[in-house]
Motif scaffolding. Structure first.
Motif, short mmCIF file in Angstrom:
data_model
loop_
_atom_site.label_atom_id
_atom_site.label_comp_id
_atom_site.label_asym_id
_atom_site.label_seq_id
_atom_site.Cartn_x
_atom_site.Cartn_y
_atom_site.Cartn_z
N GLN A 199 0.94 -0.87 0.05
CA GLN A 199 0.52 0.37 0.03
C GLN A 199 0.78 1.33 0.22
OE1 GLN A 199 -3.18 0.18 3.62
NE2 GLN A 199 -3.70 2.46 2.24
N ASN A 200 1.80 1.02 0.82
CA ASN A 200 2.65 1.89 1.37
C ASN A 200 3.56 2.48 0.94
OD1 ASN A 200 0.78 4.19 1.81
ND2 ASN A 200 0.52 3.55 3.19
N GLY A 201 4.69 1.61 -0.28
CA GLY A 201 5.71 1.01 -0.65
C GLY A 201 6.60 -0.09 0.93
N PRO A 202 7.29 0.10 1.13
CA PRO A 202 8.73 -0.59 2.25
C PRO A 202 7.95 -0.14 2.71
CG PRO A 202 10.08 0.17 0.27
CD PRO A 202 8.49 0.20 -0.02
N THR A 203 8.07 -0.90 4.12
CA THR A 203 8.42 -0.01 5.37
C THR A 203 9.76 -0.93 6.26
OG1 THR A 203 6.18 -0.49 5.95
CG2 THR A 203 7.42 0.22 8.03
N PRO A 204 10.46 0.28 6.81
CA PRO A 204 11.93 -0.03 7.25
C PRO A 204 12.00 -0.80 7.87
CG PRO A 204 11.95 2.10 6.72
CD PRO A 204 10.25 1.72 6.85
N ARG A 205 13.09 -2.19 7.89
CA ARG A 205 12.43 -2.85 9.42
C ARG A 205 14.14 -2.64 10.29
NH1 ARG A 205 11.06 -9.10 7.34
NH2 ARG A 205 9.02 -8.70 6.77
#
Length: 119
Positions: free
Chosen positions: A99-105
């Motif tokens: 939905q909003n691109g990769p989320t940094p982990r």
């Protein structure tokens, strides 16, 4: 006296029957073409399927299974684990997006390396 072709009184009736059959066959072919044009559109509209809590699809695999080639699958923000979300089988040509691109982990905790023997 020999009968010349085309002068027989039955020829006119035969030609009229042939013309009627020809027009009927042409109408059937035309109707079949019209039906095919609407039944099998050249550019079908792609569907957009959403994956996430409260959506029709709660696993990535279920959205892939329901999709057709060219469909778009949008995975809502969140963490997806378990069956149907890991090791998915992507056997179609679909657009799979978050939905909003990769989320940094955050990086995984580093494991200490064993000390190298000193010489």
């Amino acid at each position: 006296m020999s009968a010349r072709k085309g002068n027989c009184p039955h020829d006119a009736a035969t030609r009229e029957k042939e013309n009627v059959m020809h027009r009927f066959a042409s109408a059937i072919v035309f109707a079949a073409l019209i039906v095919c044009a609407f039944a099998f559109p050249r550019h079908a509209r792609a569907a957009t399927r959403y994956v996430g809590p409260g959506e029709t699809f709660t696993t990535i695999q279920s959205a892939i299974d329901a999709s057709l080639n060219g469909d778009m699958i949008i995975v809502r923000d969140g963490t997806y684990t378990g069956p149907g979300n890991r090791e998915v089988i992507l056997d179609k040509t679909v657009w799979l997006h978050s939905q909003n691109g990769p989320t940094p982990r955050p990086p995984a905790a580093a494991k200490p390396r064993p000390a190298s023997p000193s010489v």
